[in-house]
Design a protein around this motif. Structure first.
Motif, PDB file in Angstrom:
ATOM      1  N   PHE A   1     -15.121   7.537  74.628  1.00 37.52           N
ATOM      2  CA  PHE A   1     -14.215   8.507  75.767  1.00 37.52           C
ATOM      3  C   PHE A   1     -14.769   9.682  74.896  1.00 37.52           C
ATOM      4  CE2 PHE A   1     -12.085   6.360  72.624  1.00 37.52           C
ATOM      5  CZ  PHE A   1     -11.420   7.866  72.409  1.00 37.52           C
ATOM      6  N   ILE A   2     -15.012  10.692  76.140  1.00 38.32           N
ATOM      7  CA  ILE A   2     -14.960  12.052  76.006  1.00 38.32           C
ATOM      8  C   ILE A   2     -13.782  12.607  77.039  1.00 38.32           C
ATOM      9  CG2 ILE A   2     -15.778  14.406  76.186  1.00 38.32           C
ATOM     10  CD1 ILE A   2     -18.220  12.950  74.530  1.00 38.32           C
TER      11      ILE A   2
ATOM     12  N   HIS B   1     -17.595   1.890  57.277  1.00 39.04           N
ATOM     13  CA  HIS B   1     -15.880   1.013  56.937  1.00 39.04           C
ATOM     14  C   HIS B   1     -14.572   0.991  58.659  1.00 39.04           C
ATOM     15  CE1 HIS B   1     -16.241   1.904  52.765  1.00 39.04           C
ATOM     16  NE2 HIS B   1     -17.159   2.373  53.048  1.00 39.04           N
ATOM     17  N   LYS B   2     -14.685   3.010  58.807  1.00 41.33           N
ATOM     18  CA  LYS B   2     -13.972   2.334  59.943  1.00 41.33           C
ATOM     19  C   LYS B   2     -14.395   3.207  61.434  1.00 41.33           C
ATOM     20  CE  LYS B   2     -10.396   0.738  57.983  1.00 41.33           C
ATOM     21  NZ  LYS B   2      -9.082   1.169  57.209  1.00 41.33           N
ATOM     22  N   PRO B   3     -14.004   3.827  62.906  1.00 38.94           N
ATOM     23  CA  PRO B   3     -14.036   4.647  63.739  1.00 38.94           C
ATOM     24  C   PRO B   3     -14.036   5.801  63.177  1.00 38.94           C
ATOM     25  CG  PRO B   3     -13.718   2.633  65.211  1.00 38.94           C
ATOM     26  CD  PRO B   3     -13.300   2.550  63.141  1.00 38.94           C
ATOM     27  N   PHE B   4     -14.153   7.288  63.931  1.00 34.60           N
ATOM     28  CA  PHE B   4     -14.001   8.635  63.718  1.00 34.60           C
ATOM     29  C   PHE B   4     -13.355   9.156  64.804  1.00 34.60           C
ATOM     30  CE2 PHE B   4     -14.264  12.722  63.311  1.00 34.60           C
ATOM     31  CZ  PHE B   4     -13.483  13.200  62.334  1.00 34.60           C
ATOM     32  N   LEU B   5     -12.937   9.396  64.898  1.00 32.95           N
ATOM     33  CA  LEU B   5     -11.939  10.163  66.091  1.00 32.95           C
ATOM     34  C   LEU B   5     -11.962  11.576  65.767  1.00 32.95           C
ATOM     35  CD1 LEU B   5     -10.929   9.606  68.787  1.00 32.95           C
ATOM     36  CD2 LEU B   5      -8.914   9.684  68.024  1.00 32.95           C
ATOM     37  N   VAL B   6     -12.505  12.356  66.693  1.00 34.12           N
ATOM     38  CA  VAL B   6     -12.178  14.206  66.387  1.00 34.12           C
ATOM     39  C   VAL B   6     -11.093  14.135  67.661  1.00 34.12           C
ATOM     40  CG1 VAL B   6     -13.255  16.309  67.033  1.00 34.12           C
ATOM     41  CG2 VAL B   6     -14.806  14.021  66.561  1.00 34.12           C
TER      42      VAL B   6
ATOM     43  N   LEU C   1     -21.300  19.478  69.978  1.00 33.75           N
ATOM     44  CA  LEU C   1     -20.146  18.992  69.299  1.00 33.75           C
ATOM     45  C   LEU C   1     -20.489  17.320  70.576  1.00 33.75           C
ATOM     46  CD1 LEU C   1     -18.619  17.637  67.492  1.00 33.75           C
ATOM     47  CD2 LEU C   1     -16.892  18.609  68.812  1.00 33.75           C
ATOM     48  N   ALA C   2     -20.849  17.779  71.831  1.00 34.30           N
ATOM     49  CA  ALA C   2     -20.658  16.239  72.725  1.00 34.30           C
ATOM     50  C   ALA C   2     -21.824  15.497  72.248  1.00 34.30           C
ATOM     51  CB  ALA C   2     -20.265  16.767  74.266  1.00 34.30           C
TER      52      ALA C   2
ATOM     53  N   ALA D   1     -13.979  12.269  71.243  1.00 34.36           N
ATOM     54  CA  ALA D   1     -13.706  13.569  71.118  1.00 34.36           C
ATOM     55  C   ALA D   1     -12.760  13.890  72.203  1.00 34.36           C
ATOM     56  CB  ALA D   1     -15.070  14.499  71.190  1.00 34.36           C
ATOM     57  N   LEU D   2     -11.824  14.575  72.172  1.00 37.67           N
ATOM     58  CA  LEU D   2     -10.333  15.264  72.388  1.00 37.67           C
ATOM     59  C   LEU D   2     -10.494  16.439  72.966  1.00 37.67           C
ATOM     60  CD1 LEU D   2      -7.943  12.042  71.592  1.00 37.67           C
ATOM     61  CD2 LEU D   2      -9.413  12.371  73.825  1.00 37.67           C
TER      62      LEU D   2
END
Length: 588
Positions: free
Chosen positions: A122-123, A376-381, A395-396, A408-409
């Motif tokens: 998601f964005i 290892h793990k998902p990354f979230l912005v 970035l998007a 990213a949010l």
């Protein structure tokens, strides 16, 4: 803290809190439960089925791996849905009647998120005002404002929204009307607003990230929570008393029963994830750290202390609520991801916030974070912003290219206000919160360009294209409007508004059978024609200014109606409103 101990020969005490246990077995009474099976083959099968129905939920409670195995086979989701529908009223059934995907939890597999076996990415936006409003004056959020904000997210292609942490008494901006009122004291009215948010989000197919506590003091944070125990910021992460009090609050959220649906928060897939906090800061040693955004210098926790506190909280969450994702809410600020974050099985996502406060570009920061988290793990912005639309676009694109980035949010979106116009929130360096579709009245933030960038990539990350614009829903004239101040509630996606007026002439006729000199008069309405008195009204001004009908004649009665206009066309008219023109010549 509620006990989760088991009583002999009975289902766990927590069973009544689970929808598939609480009301799913109404057809099986105690007599049926204890009756021995008869010799008849048909009765044997009946008893076996009844025993299985009663046993499976208990096994799932005691052994989560049983639930996982049933879920992967496709058996558990269908049973859970049917029994969950049985437990709710007809009004709540409509809440649960959305697409099947909304009744499923998003899960993590290594460094990816999945929903029903398909990648979930998601964005979207942070929307801080969804459960309480800080702008203009601190006040409760209305259902209309929640719907407006989430309809905006949905229209822009977002599948997720992140709210701000729960407010705590004594914050810099909020006074005393807060979610957390004291030790073990919680504001039921504000939490009912959160209940309603989850209902609206489910209906619009949007999932919610809920952080527990803030590092900062705006709404009340770590310092304010510690003060409830006559302690200070530095005690929050290590004091057994404060930690127990904090877990009491966390359990209150997990076990809260939504007053509109009867569903426990821990059982609601509308919640995408619990986040341990917002920008929880730390240092690699115990050096005193001064921050101008806080009311006094403070001692930040060490990395070891932060790791321990986070690990304990994540384990508590997964024990009480194995279904929801857990986000580590510490502020990395381009620092190394710790070994604990990568290896702790109870933490599902690594997150950081990207702002122009380092010498690294957003893309470089993302690359660095992925060097730790990938595989290892998902990354979230979790937040990004205060930069040009070109930087956001770059970035998007990078987020979309890298499957190990969950999403990213953007910080942050504000909705329309129920009192007219939009909520406006100033950040810093001439940046303001954003409004959809984007307006020239917010030029410093490149609002139009930013909205277009987010919308484009929100659909692209889902392998979709931006749909054609739609005709807005009708706006609504606000009660209490006068000819000097005609206010309206705006429509999502409207570029401007058109206002029409019709004069209502009041005539008189004589009652029959009476003389002219002595007759009582009874009123009759004579309708005029609709005329357009403005074809380019805007609700994007800061501050919002209602329309003044300068041509209205004092003493006359008028009806008004308003339309919302987008590039797709004009909406249906609003409900009409009658206004008696006063003799005032200017806006009060």
């Amino acid at each position: 803290m509620q006990s989760l101990a088991l009583k002999p020969h009975r289902l766990p005490q927590v069973a009544p809190t689970l929808p598939f246990v609480r009301n799913g077995f109404q057809c099986v009474n105690e007599a049926t439960m204890v009756q021995p099976c008869q010799n008849s083959t048909r009765k044997k099968y009946r008893c076996f089925i009844q025993l299985a129905i009663l046993t499976i939920p208990a096994l799932m409670l005691l052994f989560p791996e049983v639930k996982d195995r049933l879920g992967s086979s496709g058996f558990f989701p269908s049973v859970h849905r049917n029994l969950k529908h049985d437990m709710h009223s007809s009004a709540a059934k409509s809440f649960h009647g959305a697409k099947d995907a909304l009744d499923q939890f998003v899960v993590r597999k290594k460094d990816r998120l999945f929903l029903n076996g398909e990648a979930f990415r998601f964005i979207s936006f942070n929307v801080p005002n969804l459960h309480v409003v800080e702008d203009e004056t601190w006040h409760r959020v209305s259902q209309w404002e929640q719907e407006d904000a989430l309809e905006t997210i949905s229209r822009m292609g977002g599948q997720v929204v992140r709210i701000y942490p729960m407010s705590i008494v004594g914050g810099l901006n909020n006074g005393t009307y807060t979610h957390i009122l004291g030790k073990g004291m919680y504001n039921e009215a504000l939490f009912q607003d959160l209940d309603r948010l989850l209902v609206v989000a489910h209906r619009l197919e949007i999932r919610v990230i809920i952080p527990f506590i803030d590092h900062w003091e705006w709404w009340g944070g770590v310092s304010q929570f510690a003060r409830l125990f006559n302690a200070s910021f530095s005690d929050f992460y290590e004091s057994p008393l404060i930690k127990a009090g904090f877990l009491d609050f966390v359990e209150y959220l997990l076990m809260r029963k939504n007053t509109l649906t009867g569903q426990l928060y821990r059982d609601d897939p509308t919640i995408l994830a619990w986040e341990t906090g917002n920008e929880l800061d730390y240092v690699n040693d115990d050096t005193p750290h001064t921050n101008t955004h806080l009311s006094a210098p403070l001692m930040l926790p060490s990395l070891a202390v932060m790791d321990k506190w986070t690990s304990e909280l994540a384990a508590f969450l997964k024990k009480r609520d194995p279904n929801h994702l857990v986000i580590d809410g510490r502020l990395l600020n381009n620092r190394d991801v710790s070994r604990m974050q990568l290896l702790d099985p109870h933490i599902d996502l690594i997150s950081d916030h990207f702002y122009p406060n380092t010498d690294f570009s957003f893309e470089a920061r993302l690359t660095r974070m992925l060097s730790f988290s990938k595989r290892h793990k998902p990354f979230l912005v979790g937040e990004f912003g205060m930069v040009s639309s070109q930087t956001m676009d770059a970035l998007a694109k990078r987020v979309i290219e890298e499957p190990a980035v969950a999403g990213a949010l953007l910080w942050s979106l504000r909705s329309h206000s129920a009192q007219g116009g939009f909520y406006w929130h100033y950040e810093y360096d001439d940046f303001w919160a954003y409004h959809y579709l984007g307006f020239d009245s917010n030029p410093g933030t490149e609002e139009k360009k930013v909205m277009a960038v987010v919308e484009k990539h929100a659909y692209a990350i889902r392998n979709q294209t931006v749909p054609a614009p739609t005709i807005p829903r009708p706006p609504k004239l606000i009660d209490g409007s006068t000819t000097q101040a005609i206010a309206w509630q705006g429509s999502v996606g409207a570029q401007h508004y058109e206002l029409e007026r019709k004069e209502v002439a009041l005539g008189y006729q004589l009652d029959t059978g009476m003389t002219a000199s002595g007759a009582d008069r009874t009123s009759t309405w004579q309708e005029g024609k609709w005329i357009r008195i403005s074809n380019n009204l805007s609700d994007s001004m800061n501050p919002y200014v209602p329309f003044m009908d300068a041509t209205a004649q004092p003493g006359k009665i008028y009806e008004y109606r308003i339309y919302a206009v987008s590039s797709a066309g004009r909406s249906a008219p609003s409900p009409t409103m009658s206004i008696h023109a006063s003799s005032a010549a200017s806006r009060p």
